[in-house]
Write an enzyme that holds these catalytic residues in place. Structure first.
Site, PDB file in Angstrom:
ATOM      1  N   SER A 246      -5.705 -10.302  -7.392  1.00  0.00           N
ATOM      2  CA  SER A 246      -5.163  -9.242  -7.131  1.00  0.00           C
ATOM      3  C   SER A 246      -6.342  -7.955  -7.375  1.00  0.00           C
ATOM      4  CB  SER A 246      -3.894  -8.639  -7.043  1.00  0.00           C
ATOM      5  OG  SER A 246      -3.809  -9.158  -9.154  1.00  0.00           O
ATOM      6  N   LYS A 247      -5.824  -6.982  -8.081  1.00  0.00           N
ATOM      7  CA  LYS A 247      -6.438  -6.244  -8.576  1.00  0.00           C
ATOM      8  C   LYS A 247      -6.930  -5.556 -10.066  1.00  0.00           C
ATOM      9  CE  LYS A 247      -6.092  -1.918  -6.243  1.00  0.00           C
ATOM     10  NZ  LYS A 247      -5.752  -0.774  -5.567  1.00  0.00           N
ATOM     11  N   ARG A 248      -5.796  -6.746 -11.097  1.00  0.00           N
ATOM     12  CA  ARG A 248      -5.727  -7.273 -11.850  1.00  0.00           C
ATOM     13  C   ARG A 248      -6.537  -7.979 -12.214  1.00  0.00           C
ATOM     14  NH1 ARG A 248      -2.764 -11.611 -14.248  1.00  0.00           N
ATOM     15  NH2 ARG A 248      -2.565 -11.959 -12.351  1.00  0.00           N
ATOM     16  N   HIS A 249      -7.495  -8.665 -11.554  1.00  0.00           N
ATOM     17  CA  HIS A 249      -8.235  -9.984 -11.840  1.00  0.00           C
ATOM     18  C   HIS A 249      -9.737  -9.251 -11.497  1.00  0.00           C
ATOM     19  CE1 HIS A 249      -5.041 -12.607 -10.235  1.00  0.00           C
ATOM     20  NE2 HIS A 249      -5.231 -13.118 -11.331  1.00  0.00           N
ATOM     21  N   GLY A 250     -10.129  -7.720 -10.834  1.00  0.00           N
ATOM     22  CA  GLY A 250     -10.965  -7.173 -11.301  1.00  0.00           C
ATOM     23  C   GLY A 250     -11.814  -7.208  -9.931  1.00  0.00           C
TER      24      GLY A 250
END
Length: 470
Positions: A246-250
RNA sequence: GUCCCCUUCGUCUAGAGGCCUAGGACAUUACCCUUUCACGGUAGUAACACGGGUUCGAAUCCCGUAGGGGACGCCA
């Protein structure tokens, strides 16, 4: 029968890297079998679908080099699911007519209460079929009904998946899902089946988050007496920590990879090797992939995304890529660093520098960072290590060197190297004692491509200029 | 909660009952090459989730356990 695959994104955001992997597999499979790969935009959710998102997804696919074979749908160059809503409604009504679907007048509030109660009692959350056998005459006035599937209550449904194998579920686990909403638009579950059938899809290749939906979809095929396509559910791509990517992973979007300086062919190769293999082969060209790709090679377990490996794959494709192409691609990154576009002469220099630059980089961004010094003007900014190198003694040596380089008739890498070697012997110092200060003077850094080649590329005038303005 | 799926080095994977002393790649460590950094080369560390079966023989087949993921919307 010719193979027809489809990639069916919903235009509610960017093209996810997992979606790109699905698109790649659909594309490869179709190419391998000489079939067609179709693009269908699942835009039945009017509240969340946007034209910008469609653009983004099309851009992403194009950048990745994954084309589709249906580009003539009226004013669109893809199949729009929303555009088929009349057809979806028609099929739903046919199902009511043939007794495999029915009108349900339950309100949203009513259903929410039902689920809350089920959850509280620890029961499975399913529609309880409250309108399944009621007569239409009982319908409340003015209420807009939905159409629900009249799913079999007993027996079981089996899906033979090309990746996961044969999977069976008890029909009692499946409830009567909504096919057509109160506003007359189809639900995803219904629209996919109708469209896949109408488009003649032979192989449904998609993420395995759709696996459990498949049982319900199969029931629609059966209710309509349609042929069931072959399903292939791809394992998910997880982030480096094992959680859903997800976005959290960049970098969830395909565009993120373009912005970070990855080559589309590298992304294709890397994505291909996630959940798919062909023996010990790692570097697989797209041509080779088309020849080799098949559903058999797809693994069952989810894969974690590894940026280090992507970097190494990208480095390989950088190494074999055409220098002019790379220079053009990296030019925009350089322009960002320099604050100005490269001139034609600088572009030419960049191309000639590329062979030495690209073997040192994993991405176009790194290429740009590393090559920016070629285009800077004096006085150069020296990094800390370079400053340390430029001692008074080193400056003296460089002054001596400059005097000799001044007189070089041919300012080639070899000639510059010989000059430096001769000077090192005369002064009884190591070659590094000359080459390193020279590197610092010419590049502002202690790390660079081979310095004699750099000097030659910079040319005599610019090289001497840089040496003399330290 | 109910149902479904998955499980080999840190990561991606090879492996179809004996070819396995479990192979490759990335990462990592050491060395070689070398004007720096890379590239390249050589070598090393490192895994069959656990427990039971079946079999002469199991990473591979079966059962169970644990862990992970997914689905259960008038989202897709």
């Amino acid at each position: 029968m010719p193979v027809i695959t489809r990639f069916a994104p919903s235009p509610t955001g960017y093209l996810h890297i997992g979606g790109a992997r699905t698109a790649l597999f659909c594309w490869l499979f179709a190419k391998h079998h000489g079939g067609q790969n179709l693009l269908r935009v699942e835009d039945t959710d009017r509240a969340r679908s946007t034209p910008e998102s469609i653009e983004t997804i099309l851009d992403g696919l194009t950048w990745l080099g994954l084309d589709w074979d249906n580009k003539n749908y009226g004013d669109k160059n893809f199949y729009s699911q929303y555009g088929q809503r009349e057809r979806h409604a028609e099929v739903a009504r046919q199902m009511v007519a043939n007794g495999t679907a029915y009108y349900c007048y339950a309100t949203t509030a009513e259903l929410d209460a039902m689920r809350a109660e089920q959850k509280e009692k620890g029961l499975p959350q399913r529609y309880d079929g409250r309108w399944r056998d009621r007569d239409v005459s009982e319908a409340p006035k003015d209420a807009k009904p939905v159409i629900r599937m009249k799913a079999p209550l007993t027996g079981e449904t089996t899906v033979v998946d090309a990746v996961l194998g044969s999977i069976t579920v008890q029909n009692s686990q499946l409830d009567d899902m909504v096919l057509l909403r109160a506003d007359g638009t189809p639900t995803y579950m219904h629209a996919v089946v109708v469209d896949d059938h109408d488009m003649g899809i032979t192989h449904v290749i998609r993420g395995d988050d759709h696996m459990t939906n498949t049982f319900r979809q199969v029931q629609i095929y059966k209710a309509m007496g349609w042929d069931i396509p072959i399903f292939a559910h791809l394992p998910m791509i997880l982030g480096p920590d094992g959680a859903k990517l997800s976005k959290r992973h960049g970098a969830p979007a395909v565009s993120d990879y373009r912005d970070r300086g990855y080559l589309p062919e590298a992304i294709r190769n890397y994505l291909l090797r996630l959940c798919w293999s062909h023996g010990d082969d790692e570097i697989i060209s797209t041509e080779q992939a088309i020849e080799w790709f098949d559903l058999d090679g797809i693994g069952k377990s989810p894969a974690r995304f590894d940026f280090a490996k992507l970097g190494s794959v990208n480095a390989h494709y950088l190494k074999i890529a055409d220098d002019t192409r790379l220079a053009k691609l990296a030019a925009s990154f350089i322009a960002k660093i320099l604050g100005a576009d490269l001139t034609a002469a600088q572009m030419d220099l960049f191309i000639r520098a590329m062979p030495d630059v690209k073997t040192r980089a994993q991405t176009l961004v790194e290429i740009a960072d590393m090559a920016a010094f070629y285009f800077r003007t004096t006085p150069l900014v020296f990094d800390e290590k370079a400053q340390k190198l430029l001692t008074p003694e080193a400056k003296q040596i460089l002054a001596d060197l400059a005097a000799r380089l001044e007189n070089l008739p041919d300012f080639t890498g070899e000639a510059i190297e010989s000059t430096c070697r001769a000077l090192s012997e005369e002064k009884a110092v190591k070659l590094g004692a000359i080459a390193q200060p020279l590197r610092a003077a010419l590049t502002g850094s202690t790390v660079s491509p081979p310095i004699f080649g750099v000097a030659a590329l910079l040319g005599k005038t610019e090289s001497l200029n840089r040496i003399r303005t330290i």
